[in-house]
Design a protein around this motif. Structure first.
Motif, PDB file in Angstrom:
ATOM      1  N   GLU A 218      -8.707  -7.321 -16.616  1.00  0.00           N
ATOM      2  CA  GLU A 218      -9.431  -8.079 -17.640  1.00  0.00           C
ATOM      3  C   GLU A 218      -8.991  -9.540 -17.719  1.00  0.00           C
ATOM      4  N   PRO A 219      -9.192 -10.294 -16.652  1.00  0.00           N
ATOM      5  CA  PRO A 219      -8.742 -11.689 -16.651  1.00  0.00           C
ATOM      6  C   PRO A 219      -9.479 -12.589 -17.630  1.00  0.00           C
ATOM      7  N   ASN A 220     -10.665 -12.174 -18.093  1.00  0.00           N
ATOM      8  CA  ASN A 220     -11.382 -12.974 -19.084  1.00  0.00           C
ATOM      9  C   ASN A 220     -11.161 -12.459 -20.501  1.00  0.00           C
ATOM     10  N   ASN A 221     -10.098 -11.693 -20.701  1.00  0.00           N
ATOM     11  CA  ASN A 221      -9.691 -11.197 -22.013  1.00  0.00           C
ATOM     12  C   ASN A 221      -8.340 -11.826 -22.323  1.00  0.00           C
ATOM     13  N   LYS A 222      -8.253 -12.576 -23.409  1.00  0.00           N
ATOM     14  CA  LYS A 222      -7.016 -13.320 -23.681  1.00  0.00           C
ATOM     15  C   LYS A 222      -5.827 -12.405 -23.968  1.00  0.00           C
ATOM     16  N   SER A 223      -6.073 -11.107 -24.166  1.00  0.00           N
ATOM     17  CA  SER A 223      -4.963 -10.169 -24.304  1.00  0.00           C
ATOM     18  C   SER A 223      -4.305  -9.862 -22.966  1.00  0.00           C
ATOM     19  N   HIS A 224      -4.952 -10.286 -21.859  1.00  0.00           N
ATOM     20  CA  HIS A 224      -4.419  -9.994 -20.533  1.00  0.00           C
ATOM     21  C   HIS A 224      -4.222 -11.236 -19.664  1.00  0.00           C
ATOM     22  N   TRP A 225      -4.802 -12.369 -20.054  1.00  0.00           N
ATOM     23  CA  TRP A 225      -4.617 -13.613 -19.295  1.00  0.00           C
ATOM     24  C   TRP A 225      -4.683 -14.774 -20.279  1.00  0.00           C
TER      25      TRP A 225
ATOM     26  N   LYS B  68      -4.775  -7.631   2.674  1.00  0.00           N
ATOM     27  CA  LYS B  68      -5.602  -7.481   3.874  1.00  0.00           C
ATOM     28  C   LYS B  68      -4.738  -7.532   5.137  1.00  0.00           C
ATOM     29  N   ALA B  69      -3.742  -8.396   5.145  1.00  0.00           N
ATOM     30  CA  ALA B  69      -2.861  -8.498   6.302  1.00  0.00           C
ATOM     31  C   ALA B  69      -2.022  -7.240   6.488  1.00  0.00           C
ATOM     32  N   GLU B  70      -1.655  -6.583   5.386  1.00  0.00           N
ATOM     33  CA  GLU B  70      -0.837  -5.383   5.468  1.00  0.00           C
ATOM     34  C   GLU B  70      -1.646  -4.151   5.854  1.00  0.00           C
ATOM     35  N   SER B  71      -2.841  -4.021   5.280  1.00  0.00           N
ATOM     36  CA  SER B  71      -3.648  -2.814   5.477  1.00  0.00           C
ATOM     37  C   SER B  71      -5.127  -3.188   5.385  1.00  0.00           C
ATOM     38  N   PRO B  72      -5.712  -3.658   6.474  1.00  0.00           N
ATOM     39  CA  PRO B  72      -7.064  -4.224   6.426  1.00  0.00           C
ATOM     40  C   PRO B  72      -8.128  -3.284   5.883  1.00  0.00           C
ATOM     41  N   SER B  73      -7.974  -1.976   6.074  1.00  0.00           N
ATOM     42  CA  SER B  73      -9.023  -1.052   5.651  1.00  0.00           C
ATOM     43  C   SER B  73      -8.900  -0.617   4.196  1.00  0.00           C
ATOM     44  N   LEU B  74      -7.817  -0.987   3.535  1.00  0.00           N
ATOM     45  CA  LEU B  74      -7.629  -0.611   2.137  1.00  0.00           C
ATOM     46  C   LEU B  74      -8.595  -1.396   1.260  1.00  0.00           C
ATOM     47  N   THR B  75      -9.338  -0.699   0.413  1.00  0.00           N
ATOM     48  CA  THR B  75     -10.350  -1.336  -0.413  1.00  0.00           C
ATOM     49  C   THR B  75      -9.714  -2.238  -1.463  1.00  0.00           C
ATOM     50  N   ARG B  76     -10.211  -3.472  -1.550  1.00  0.00           N
ATOM     51  CA  ARG B  76      -9.691  -4.484  -2.467  1.00  0.00           C
ATOM     52  C   ARG B  76     -10.752  -4.794  -3.524  1.00  0.00           C
ATOM     53  N   VAL B  77     -10.319  -4.736  -4.782  1.00  0.00           N
ATOM     54  CA  VAL B  77     -11.256  -4.848  -5.906  1.00  0.00           C
ATOM     55  C   VAL B  77     -10.763  -5.908  -6.884  1.00  0.00           C
ATOM     56  N   LEU B  78     -11.649  -6.776  -7.316  1.00  0.00           N
ATOM     57  CA  LEU B  78     -11.301  -7.729  -8.369  1.00  0.00           C
ATOM     58  C   LEU B  78     -11.065  -6.982  -9.678  1.00  0.00           C
ATOM     59  N   GLY B  79     -10.016  -7.359 -10.402  1.00  0.00           N
ATOM     60  CA  GLY B  79      -9.693  -6.704 -11.665  1.00  0.00           C
ATOM     61  C   GLY B  79     -10.880  -6.663 -12.609  1.00  0.00           C
ATOM     62  N   GLY B  80     -11.028  -5.530 -13.302  1.00  0.00           N
ATOM     63  CA  GLY B  80     -12.184  -5.308 -14.169  1.00  0.00           C
ATOM     64  C   GLY B  80     -12.327  -6.371 -15.243  1.00  0.00           C
ATOM     65  N   ILE B  81     -13.512  -6.939 -15.356  1.00  0.00           N
ATOM     66  CA  ILE B  81     -13.738  -7.992 -16.347  1.00  0.00           C
ATOM     67  C   ILE B  81     -14.205  -7.380 -17.662  1.00  0.00           C
ATOM     68  N   SER B  82     -13.749  -7.978 -18.740  1.00  0.00           N
ATOM     69  CA  SER B  82     -14.125  -7.544 -20.090  1.00  0.00           C
ATOM     70  C   SER B  82     -13.983  -8.741 -21.018  1.00  0.00           C
TER      71      SER B  82
ATOM     72  N   VAL C  52     -15.988  -3.791 -13.739  1.00  0.00           N
ATOM     73  CA  VAL C  52     -16.284  -4.148 -15.126  1.00  0.00           C
ATOM     74  C   VAL C  52     -15.712  -3.069 -16.046  1.00  0.00           C
ATOM     75  N   HIS C  53     -15.447  -3.475 -17.297  1.00  0.00           N
ATOM     76  CA  HIS C  53     -15.002  -2.559 -18.345  1.00  0.00           C
ATOM     77  C   HIS C  53     -15.953  -2.678 -19.524  1.00  0.00           C
ATOM     78  N   GLY C  54     -16.284  -1.539 -20.131  1.00  0.00           N
ATOM     79  CA  GLY C  54     -17.198  -1.575 -21.269  1.00  0.00           C
ATOM     80  C   GLY C  54     -16.887  -0.497 -22.291  1.00  0.00           C
TER      81      GLY C  54
END
Length: 312
Positions: free
Chosen positions: A10-17, A40-54, A78-80
């Motif tokens: 939740e980077p757009n939530n002031k309780s977390h950023w 990506k350099a360590e494990s290219p196939s591992l799925t990378r996800v942007l932290g959930g926005i709320s 996303v978080h809802g």
């Protein structure tokens, strides 16, 4: 052990950023891009996800995309919580997903969704059923928040705490189980929506609930679990032993792990929501955790996931 990694929460939530330390989020964008590149350099196939926005905000996601934060991501999240905190109705979930899908071609995961029992257990049971109806088939990953109620002796992760009134106290009633493990009404129905519906459960450092949580997750039919590994905890004595214990206990689940929380001594300000003094240090933490729990597997690591279809 890991299906996916998420960068921050939740980077757009002031309780977390701390937005005052990073107006416009350039420091955040740089930090997660460095971390995604390192993973990506360590494990290219591992799925990378942007932290959930709320809150769910397409303008915010566009801002991050324009600053390069999505360049090495496979999905966004996303978080809802429309029955507790958001200013929209639960029936608007399809429209909220569409708003994000309109500004990125990446798959949109729902990594926190839930309903508190602050008013009544029946509200949560109804909300579970309606959430499943609205999201299963529309999002490739859905994580119900959470398994346990937050113990009343622990603080909730918010900025203003009791000054928030009932909004604060709802944090303590989000579980399918009471803090002592007693199941609520919704727990009796969760298996009807698993495994499509996963669970998000955060574990505190040396959390006493870990083993019981694993038993309950299996009982509920959960196969997909989201949890976290705290950068701040990595400075505690015995941190690796705790991380190992946690990840070994969760072996057998498809785990999405969230990397977050700035160590006080490494932030621009001494707070877990602060931008770090040296963003490369967060990237190094993420890379170390991936080496430990999701090392590249030979030739399988040479290829990236094949887009949205591979993640569905």
């Amino acid at each position: 052990m890991l299906e996916a990694v998420k960068f921050w929460n939740e980077p757009n939530n002031k309780s977390h950023w701390d937005l005052e330390l990073d107006p416009g989020w350039p420091k955040f964008a740089q930090m997660v891009q460095l971390a995604a590149t390192a993973v990506k350099a360590e494990s290219p196939s591992l799925t990378r996800v942007l932290g959930g926005i709320s809150p769910i905000d397409p303008t915010f996601l566009t801002l991050l995309r324009e600053q390069g934060a999505l360049a090495d991501m496979h999905a966004v999240a996303v978080h809802g919580f429309p029955l507790d905190w958001n200013h929209w109705t639960i029936h608007e979930w399809p429209e909220k997903l569409a708003e994000i899908q309109a500004v990125t071609p990446l798959p949109v995961w729902v990594t926190e969704v839930g309903v508190s029992t602050f008013g009544a257990e029946e509200v949560q049971a109804w909300g579970l059923k309606r959430t499943a109806e609205l999201l299963i088939g529309r999002a490739p990953r859905i994580h119900w928040y959470s398994l346990y109620d937050l113990p009343k002796a622990w603080p909730a992760t918010t900025r203003h705490r009791e000054a928030e009134g009932s909004s604060y106290y709802r944090h303590f009633h989000m579980g399918l189980l009471l803090e002592d493990g007693t199941p609520k009404l919704a727990a009796k129905h969760f298996h009807e929506f698993a495994p499509e519906l996963g669970i998000c459960q955060w574990f505190h450092f040396e959390d006493h609930r870990l083993e019981d949580a694993v038993r309950w997750l299996k009982r509920l039919g959960v196969t997909r679990l989201r949890t976290g590994l705290s950068w701040a905890d990595s400075f505690r004595p015995g941190c690796d032993a705790w991380f190992d214990r946690q990840m070994q206990a969760l072996d057998g689940f498809d785990v999405t792990v969230t990397f977050c929380f700035t160590p006080e001594q490494r932030g621009l300000q001494p707070h877990h929501t602060s931008a770090p003094q040296v963003p490369e240090e967060f990237a190094e933490f993420c890379a170390r955790m991936v080496r430990r729990y999701a090392p590249a597997q030979g030739a399988a690591a040479a290829a990236e996931p094949a887009g949205a279809a591979a993640l569905a």
